[in-house]
Write a protein that holds these residues in place. Sequence first.
Motif, mmCIF file in Angstrom:
data_model
loop_
_atom_site.group_PDB
_atom_site.id
_atom_site.type_symbol
_atom_site.label_atom_id
_atom_site.label_comp_id
_atom_site.label_asym_id
_atom_site.label_seq_id
_atom_site.Cartn_x
_atom_site.Cartn_y
_atom_site.Cartn_z
ATOM 1 N N SER A 194 18.221 -8.124 7.225
ATOM 2 C CA SER A 194 18.959 -8.662 6.069
ATOM 3 C C SER A 194 19.468 -10.079 6.278
ATOM 4 C CB SER A 194 20.151 -7.742 5.744
ATOM 5 O OG SER A 194 21.030 -7.648 6.864
ATOM 6 N N LYS A 195 19.290 -10.632 7.457
ATOM 7 C CA LYS A 195 19.761 -11.990 7.752
ATOM 8 C C LYS A 195 18.601 -12.978 7.682
ATOM 9 C CE LYS A 195 24.144 -11.182 8.927
ATOM 10 N NZ LYS A 195 25.292 -11.826 8.280
ATOM 11 N N PRO A 196 18.841 -14.194 7.206
ATOM 12 C CA PRO A 196 17.760 -15.196 7.158
ATOM 13 C C PRO A 196 17.250 -15.527 8.555
ATOM 14 C CG PRO A 196 19.640 -15.875 5.814
ATOM 15 C CD PRO A 196 20.104 -14.698 6.613
ATOM 16 N N VAL A 197 15.957 -15.751 8.653
ATOM 17 C CA VAL A 197 15.364 -16.188 9.916
ATOM 18 C C VAL A 197 15.283 -17.716 9.920
ATOM 19 C CG1 VAL A 197 14.057 -14.055 10.197
ATOM 20 C CG2 VAL A 197 13.009 -16.005 9.010
ATOM 21 N N ARG A 198 14.869 -18.266 11.037
ATOM 22 C CA ARG A 198 14.757 -19.726 11.150
ATOM 23 C C ARG A 198 13.769 -20.263 10.114
ATOM 24 N NH1 ARG A 198 16.743 -22.621 15.347
ATOM 25 N NH2 ARG A 198 16.993 -20.706 16.558
ATOM 26 N N ASP A 199 14.117 -21.364 9.494
ATOM 27 C CA ASP A 199 13.311 -21.941 8.421
ATOM 28 C C ASP A 199 11.953 -22.402 8.946
ATOM 29 O OD1 ASP A 199 13.002 -23.155 5.695
ATOM 30 O OD2 ASP A 199 12.870 -24.972 6.917
ATOM 31 N N PRO A 200 10.841 -21.998 8.322
ATOM 32 C CA PRO A 200 9.510 -22.385 8.788
ATOM 33 C C PRO A 200 9.312 -23.894 8.888
ATOM 34 C CG PRO A 200 9.339 -20.599 7.202
ATOM 35 C CD PRO A 200 10.775 -21.031 7.202
ATOM 36 N N LYS A 201 9.814 -24.645 7.921
ATOM 37 C CA LYS A 201 9.665 -26.107 7.966
ATOM 38 C C LYS A 201 10.408 -26.691 9.165
ATOM 39 C CE LYS A 201 9.551 -30.099 4.863
ATOM 40 N NZ LYS A 201 9.912 -31.081 5.873
ATOM 41 N N GLU A 202 11.577 -26.144 9.458
ATOM 42 C CA GLU A 202 12.323 -26.586 10.642
ATOM 43 C C GLU A 202 11.542 -26.270 11.908
ATOM 44 O OE1 GLU A 202 16.031 -25.179 13.417
ATOM 45 O OE2 GLU A 202 15.892 -24.361 11.394
ATOM 46 N N ILE A 203 10.943 -25.090 11.962
ATOM 47 C CA ILE A 203 10.149 -24.702 13.132
ATOM 48 C C ILE A 203 9.034 -25.706 13.372
ATOM 49 C CG2 ILE A 203 8.550 -22.954 14.030
ATOM 50 C CD1 ILE A 203 10.275 -20.838 12.570
ATOM 51 N N VAL A 204 8.381 -26.109 12.304
ATOM 52 C CA VAL A 204 7.242 -27.032 12.429
ATOM 53 C C VAL A 204 7.684 -28.463 12.698
ATOM 54 C CG1 VAL A 204 5.299 -28.057 11.188
ATOM 55 C CG2 VAL A 204 5.727 -25.594 11.024
ATOM 56 N N ASP A 205 8.584 -28.974 11.865
ATOM 57 C CA ASP A 205 8.938 -30.401 11.924
ATOM 58 C C ASP A 205 9.945 -30.747 13.018
ATOM 59 O OD1 ASP A 205 7.243 -30.797 9.810
ATOM 60 O OD2 ASP A 205 8.818 -30.793 8.286
#
Length: 478
Positions: free
Chosen positions: A275-286
């Motif tokens: 139920s908690k947000p995971v790390r943002d995909p764009k942040e992971i990449v950039d």
Amino acid sequence: MSVKQLCNRVILSLLCFVPLMTIAQYKHPSAVTKLNLLQQEFVDLRFGMFIHYNIPTYADADWPDPEASITLFNPKKLDANQWAKAAKSANMSYGCLTTKHHSGFSIWDTKTTDYNVMNSPYGKDVVKQFTDAFRANGLKVMLYYSILDTHHKLRPNQISPKHIEMVKAQITELLTKYGKIEALIIDGWDAPWSRISYDDIPFEDIYHLIKRLQPDCLVMDLNGAKYPAEGLYYTDIKTYEMGAGQRMAKESKRMPALACLPINKNWFWKTDFPSKPVRDPKEIVDSLIRPLNAASCNFILNVAPNRDGLIDDNAIAALKAVGKLWRNEGPTAKLPALDLPIISSNLANHQPSNSSWSEDMNIMDFGNDDDFETRWQSYRTVKNPWYEVDFTKDKQFNVIVIAEPEENIKRYTLSYWNGTTWKQFFSGTNVDKIKLHRFDPLWGSKVRMEILESAKPAEISEFQVYQERAFEQAQSKG
């Protein structure tokens, strides 16, 4: 004079006839070339999946009770193929599984302890399922192993020879039962929170064991943060646990590296993960993959399976999104040639030391106190300062490392005391911050550095002396 002392004197007299540069330039060329190739290949993998899955998954704690019942480990839907496909969706190149974490539960069919997955209600070898599934999906396989083991009392001040044998036996199982292992990531060693030194569980013995079993397996210690970024100490790859505040200095020497973070807030699954947000995909990449890869650093993202043995839907979706934003574009920048890592015990630690006139607050004791934050500093008016370590008796050694707080010392000599006189075995220029010297074995009771040129008053963070076993010999035996 004893027979041993007489033999030592004969050896020393023979060494006097060895040409100076032959001693100073002793190398392990085949081992160096091989390791450099493996380091480059690892960095070129760029991005992989860390899988923290073990008995902590069922305890809602990264460090559970070391006596937690193995009946807790009972996934109903464990699917390693789902993990592998999730990694593929993010364009990852490999996976790494926690075979044993700090609480000592082994998730493979081990003969070393009853505290293992085969005696749990699940009763199946998870390491085999992981290795089979990832290879079947075209992904490379790495394993994580914890030296710290609170269940088996392998902890500070309680380590016995049986503990060392257990570690060797478990690593042997992992490297002989599951095919090619690209890397063994080791945790719980020489960390402030584990306090198990590289002497308590002898690093050199374990390193050579790994290389004998699988010569191409990289050894990565996750707890090398106290060592300078410019030197390879007790690891084939520099490691940075970013969640613990470890970061690469931009101005440091380019080294093969690994950085890690979880996609959730913790390493092992917690009840609120779905139920908690995971790390943002764009942040992971950039902010992670791209800048780290540009610095010759491979990034491993932890994705923790839940108690059913499956990755949660929110993490699955994030990995797919990463795969749409990023792909592996091939080899990274070529690494500079590097020497072999330091893996032996430091003979100079806390030995008596001496020097020319020092600054009052930075005297000679700080130059070999096993602390890179302290230093010996020469007094500013001394023209040719010197620093020496006294073993109080003859010792054999074949490696010296001088670590500076910053690049400063340029030209210097190295000598050893043979009982009657100082014998010089290096004279030259080395502007590196970490000055590494490997040479044919010498015998002496003291080692001295005389500084002939430096940009400012000389400083030494650590003066280190080692007697290491030959790499070629260790990697050629079965």
